[in-house]
Design a protein around this motif. Structure first.
Motif, PDB file in Angstrom:
ATOM      1  N   SER A  48       0.849  -1.184   0.000  1.00 15.45           N
ATOM      2  CA  SER A  48       0.000   0.000   0.000  1.00 15.45           C
ATOM      3  C   SER A  48       0.882   1.230   0.000  1.00 15.45           C
ATOM      4  O   SER A  48       2.074   1.147   0.290  1.00 15.45           O
ATOM      5  N   LEU A  49       0.251   2.348  -0.332  1.00 13.71           N
ATOM      6  CA  LEU A  49       1.035   3.586  -0.345  1.00 13.71           C
ATOM      7  C   LEU A  49       1.524   3.943   1.053  1.00 13.71           C
ATOM      8  O   LEU A  49       2.528   4.620   1.214  1.00 13.71           O
ATOM      9  N   GLY A  50       0.816   3.446   2.063  1.00 14.32           N
ATOM     10  CA  GLY A  50       1.229   3.681   3.447  1.00 14.32           C
ATOM     11  C   GLY A  50       2.633   3.170   3.706  1.00 14.32           C
ATOM     12  O   GLY A  50       3.424   3.801   4.408  1.00 14.32           O
TER      13      GLY A  50
ATOM     14  N   PHE B 317       0.430  -9.561  -8.575  1.00 17.01           N
ATOM     15  CA  PHE B 317      -0.390 -10.752  -8.363  1.00 17.01           C
ATOM     16  C   PHE B 317       0.360 -11.868  -7.644  1.00 17.01           C
ATOM     17  O   PHE B 317      -0.061 -13.012  -7.666  1.00 17.01           O
ATOM     18  N   ASN B 318       1.483 -11.528  -7.059  1.00 20.37           N
ATOM     19  CA  ASN B 318       2.233 -12.526  -6.309  1.00 20.37           C
ATOM     20  C   ASN B 318       1.397 -13.013  -5.115  1.00 20.37           C
ATOM     21  O   ASN B 318       0.960 -12.221  -4.293  1.00 20.37           O
ATOM     22  N   PRO B 319       1.160 -14.319  -5.028  1.00 22.49           N
ATOM     23  CA  PRO B 319       0.306 -14.824  -3.932  1.00 22.49           C
ATOM     24  C   PRO B 319       0.866 -14.487  -2.556  1.00 22.49           C
ATOM     25  O   PRO B 319       0.114 -14.359  -1.596  1.00 22.49           O
ATOM     26  N   GLY B 322       1.389  -9.870  -2.903  1.00 21.97           N
ATOM     27  CA  GLY B 322       1.101  -8.927  -3.977  1.00 21.97           C
ATOM     28  C   GLY B 322      -0.177  -8.166  -3.680  1.00 21.97           C
ATOM     29  O   GLY B 322      -1.179  -8.775  -3.296  1.00 21.97           O
ATOM     30  N   PRO B 323      -0.178  -6.838  -3.825  1.00 17.94           N
ATOM     31  CA  PRO B 323      -1.335  -6.043  -3.391  1.00 17.94           C
ATOM     32  C   PRO B 323      -2.632  -6.386  -4.120  1.00 17.94           C
ATOM     33  O   PRO B 323      -3.678  -6.502  -3.488  1.00 17.94           O
ATOM     34  N   VAL B 324      -2.572  -6.570  -5.455  1.00 16.43           N
ATOM     35  CA  VAL B 324      -3.823  -6.831  -6.182  1.00 16.43           C
ATOM     36  C   VAL B 324      -4.329  -8.237  -5.901  1.00 16.43           C
ATOM     37  O   VAL B 324      -5.529  -8.468  -5.773  1.00 16.43           O
TER      38      VAL B 324
END
Lengths: 285, 490
Positions: A48-50, B317-319, B322-324
């Motif tokens: 996250s940007l945080g 998309f890294n499990p 990864g953020p998404v």
């Protein structure tokens, strides 16, 4: 129109905001990778940007990449390969495109048709050709001939560019009036003179297109180099980032990939109008 | 007629050939020729070992086979061997006698310095009997002496190695014992005990190895000949006709790849065309301020080199963090369909600029107020889109869709880069059977894996058969594309 000016303005603002949000989310992967490359702690994935605020911003990853010996070697290799590819493409494809446009010879139309199919059918045929070439080269080692060397790459790359770029150059010359260069042939010029006195001076735009595409293609390519196991920058990065190293130090490879991508992005922006032109010419063909 | 003549004179054919030939040679050598070559490869059993074998090695195996047959058949050599085996038996018995005596003494924990002289003498004598043995064994089974040039050994190499190590161990024991006579304090009993039991263990292995050889001499020689024959065959490129193609049509992985590829075409093409067209239509609206800048900005996926995009998507998309992947709850490395979904998203993202640009070009022909009206009059957006915009953009969009269908059909790098076309699992196809492999393996990736990947890699003949079939599929696609474009033109 039933709407008045004020509500029209509000609508415009709302739609514009939506438009900007959509565009920004589509550009998210680029923003993400840039943010990942400048995070203060290299070994974590930016969630996250945080996190960016927490660990701070630093150019440390970039400095580490630039001072990396392997990166430097690969960069030099890639630069040499890209330059030679471009030179081969210019000296071989432009004259051919010119000939396809101006001359009439046996098999011309068949060849053009073939080039069209190969260049528009997609990348699969190219991949197959490279795999087949690999097996052929491997077979050649039985006769003591090792062709899987870095200097073979520019030829492989340039050959892959032949169908599409020949079409581009041909379409370009088709638009130019013949009378410009007819005169040169009346004197019975030789091949060297034809290339340097007739073709190259007349083909400035084609020259730029072939140069840009040749350089960008060779610089961005990594898979063919990988099949032959040659250390170009693209292949080095691919191996690193799909392996363990990429997961352990994502910021380092994010920074490396951005450095690697910068020349292509710059060339893309510079060549915007030529690329549009090229696709127009290509689609028309 | 006149202009045709003029053309011939001004632009003579030989100059044309001179201009075209370099590019043609380059293209034929690096693209066309390998394809033709691979038609031949597809009819052979080519693999990593036999495509480029060392001729000397094949010759070596041939000579070794001839040599082993001679040793097996000729009474003279059989006699020699049996004499040798008898002698070995006696030598081994002597050494084992000495070792067992020593072992007994050590186990009684007597003082090392008091070990009787004759035990030491017996050990050193029986060891010295063996010194010449490896050489002698090699001499009896020596192909070079029989005028065969080969590096292969007829006698199991393991056995000879063991004999060597036995000799060195019993030599060490002897040295330590002699040393202990002079300086008893400096030799430890446990060291001697270890060495002795090790020597006994190796000796019993060697004894049983050689006695097996002596009893089953014929059998062993036949096995050896067979072994060399197999080794040699592994290095020989053979014509096997359409065997590779038969194998392909019985390979569950091929059907899985075909299924996944066609499914990918069916899902990704509508997705990217819909995305590209809607973006083009949306951003052509006058209601958006600064739309020219935004549209240029939308070309980001085009401007980014593939590798950079791939890295970005891979991390996103890294499990593991990864953020998404986290937001969408996707796990590419364990769930086949999650991975498939990510391929679709990535492909749509990569391809929308192309569809968008083509649609934008076509939309320029649509009067501006028509588009604008279709936005403002909200109730009939869909109707207007279908009735006004779509007919105007349909032709160029058709060409673009066909081209992008080709890209989906030949999807290759996306699965490889994102997660290696994984996860790996069992692939079961009705009537064909089950096998294991990457579940999201597309057609081109199957061919690629057969060429390069580690354990199964180098099945070149089979790989060539696979991609000849892929070429046929691509040609079928091209034929359909030509038919459609001719119809839309005519």
């Amino acid at each position: 129109m039933s709407m008045n000016g004020a509500s029209q303005t509000i609508l415009k603002i709302i739609v514009t905001i939506i438009g900007v949000i959509i565009a920004a989310s589509l550009a998210y992967p680029l923003g993400f990778i840039i943010a990942q490359s400048i995070i203060g702690r290299g070994n974590i994935i930016l969630t996250s940007l945080g996190k960016l605020a927490e660990y701070g911003v630093s150019l440390d990853s970039y400095i580490r990449v630039i001072s990396d010996r392997v990166f430097q070697t690969c960069l030099l290799n890639t630069l040499i390969v890209a330059v030679i590819t471009t030179i081969i493409a210019i000296f071989i494809i432009i004259p051919a495109g010119y000939a396809f446009s101006r001359f009439d010879f046996l098999g011309k139309n068949t060849l053009l048709y073939y080039y069209l199919i190969v260049s528009q059918a997609g990348g699969g045929l190219g991949i197959i050709a490279v795999l087949a070439l690999y097996i052929f080269f491997y077979r050649m080692t039985a006769y003591g001939l090792n062709l899987m060397q870095i200097y073979i790459l520019p030829f492989v790359y340039a050959s892959g560019m032949v169908p599409f770029q020949t079409w581009l150059v041909k379409s370009y010359f088709d638009q130019l009036p013949r009378s410009l260069d007819e005169a040169a042939f009346i004197d019975g010029a030789n091949w060297f003179e034809i290339i340097f006195r007739v073709i190259f001076p007349a083909s400035r735009a084609a020259f730029i297109i072939v140069l840009l595409f040749g350089f960008m293609g060779a610089w961005g390519e990594f898979f063919i180099a990988g099949i032959f196991n040659l250390q170009t920058l693209g292949w080095y990065l691919y191996v690193q980032l799909t392996g363990q190293a990429g997961l352990q130090d994502p910021s380092l490879y994010a920074a490396a990939s951005i450095l690697y991508a910068t020349p292509i992005i710059i060339l893309f922006i510079v060549s915007q109008k030529y690329i549009g032109e090229a696709y127009r010419l290509g689609l028309k063909g | 007629m006149a202009s045709k003549n003029k053309l011939k004179i001004l632009f003579p054919t030989h100059i044309a050939l001179l201009l075209v030939l370099p590019s043609l040679i380059l293209y034929v050598f690096f693209n066309t020729w390998p394809m033709v070559f691979s038609i031949g490869v597809a009819l052979t059993n080519a693999n990593r070992y036999n495509v480029s074998p060392d001729p000397a090695k094949i010759k070596g195996y041939e000579e070794a086979i001839a040599c082993a047959s001679l040793l097996k058949e000729m009474p003279e050599y059989r006699e020699k061997a049996s004499v040798l085996f008898d002698r070995l038996k006696i030598y081994f018995f002597n050494l084992s006698h000495a070792l067992y005596r020593l072992n007994e003494l050590i186990n009684q924990s007597i003082d090392i310095s008091k070990i009787p002289r004759d035990v030491i003498d017996e050990l050193s004598y029986s060891t010295s009997q063996l010194y010449g043995l490896p050489g002698e064994v090699k001499k009896v089974f020596n192909c070079t002496e029989l005028n065969y040039t080969t590096k292969e050994e007829i006698i199991p190499v393991v056995l000879l190695d063991k004999l060597d190590s036995l000799l060195s161990i019993s030599g060490t024991i002897k040295d330590r014992l002699q040393y202990a006579q002079l300086f008893p304090e400096e030799v430890s009993i446990s060291e001697l005990r270890n060495l002795t039991s090790k020597a006994i263990a190796i000796l019993s292995e060697i004894e049983s190895g050689f006695s097996k050889l002596a009893v089953g001499y014929d059998e062993y020689m036949s096995e050896t000949i067979e072994r060399f024959r197999r080794e040699k065959e592994r290095l020989e490129l053979r014509f096997i006709g359409i065997e590779n193609f038969a194998k392909l049509f019985n390979d569950a992985r091929f059907y899985n790849a075909l299924y996944k590829t066609l499914l990918f075409v069916a899902t990704s093409v509508p997705l990217k065309v819909a995305l590209g067209v809607s973006l083009a239509v949306f951003y052509s609206s006058n209601l958006i301020l600064g739309r020219k800048a935004i549209r240029a900005f939308l070309l980001v996926p085009w401007a980014m080199p593939f590798l950079l995009s791939a890295l970005s998507w891979r991390i996103m998309f890294n499990p593991a963090g990864g953020p998404v992947a986290k937001i969408l709850g996707l796990n590419m490395s364990t769930n086949e369909w999650h991975a498939f979904l990510v391929y679709n998203l990535f492909e749509a993202w990569l391809a929308y600029p192309f569809i968008m640009t083509v649609t934008q070009g076509a939309l320029r022909g649509v009067p501006k107020d028509v588009i604008e009206a279709s936005y403002i009059d909200g109730a009939s957006i869909f109707y207007r889109f279908r009735r006004i915009i779509l007919p105007l953009v349909s032709k160029p969009l058709m060409v673009a869709t066909i081209l992008t269908t080709g890209a989906s059909l030949q999807v290759f790098l996306i699965p490889i880069v994102l997660n290696g076309a994984g996860p790996t699992g069992a692939i079961c196809i009705p009537f064909i059977g089950c096998t294991s492999g990457p579940l999201n393996e597309m057609l081109l990736i199957l061919g690629y894996n057969k060429v390069t990947s580690g354990t199964e890699g180098g099945e070149y003949g089979y790989a060539a058969a696979i991609y000849l079939v892929i070429v046929l599929i691509i040609l079928a696609y091209v034929a359909v594309w030509f038919k459609i474009s001719r119809r839309s033109r005519g």
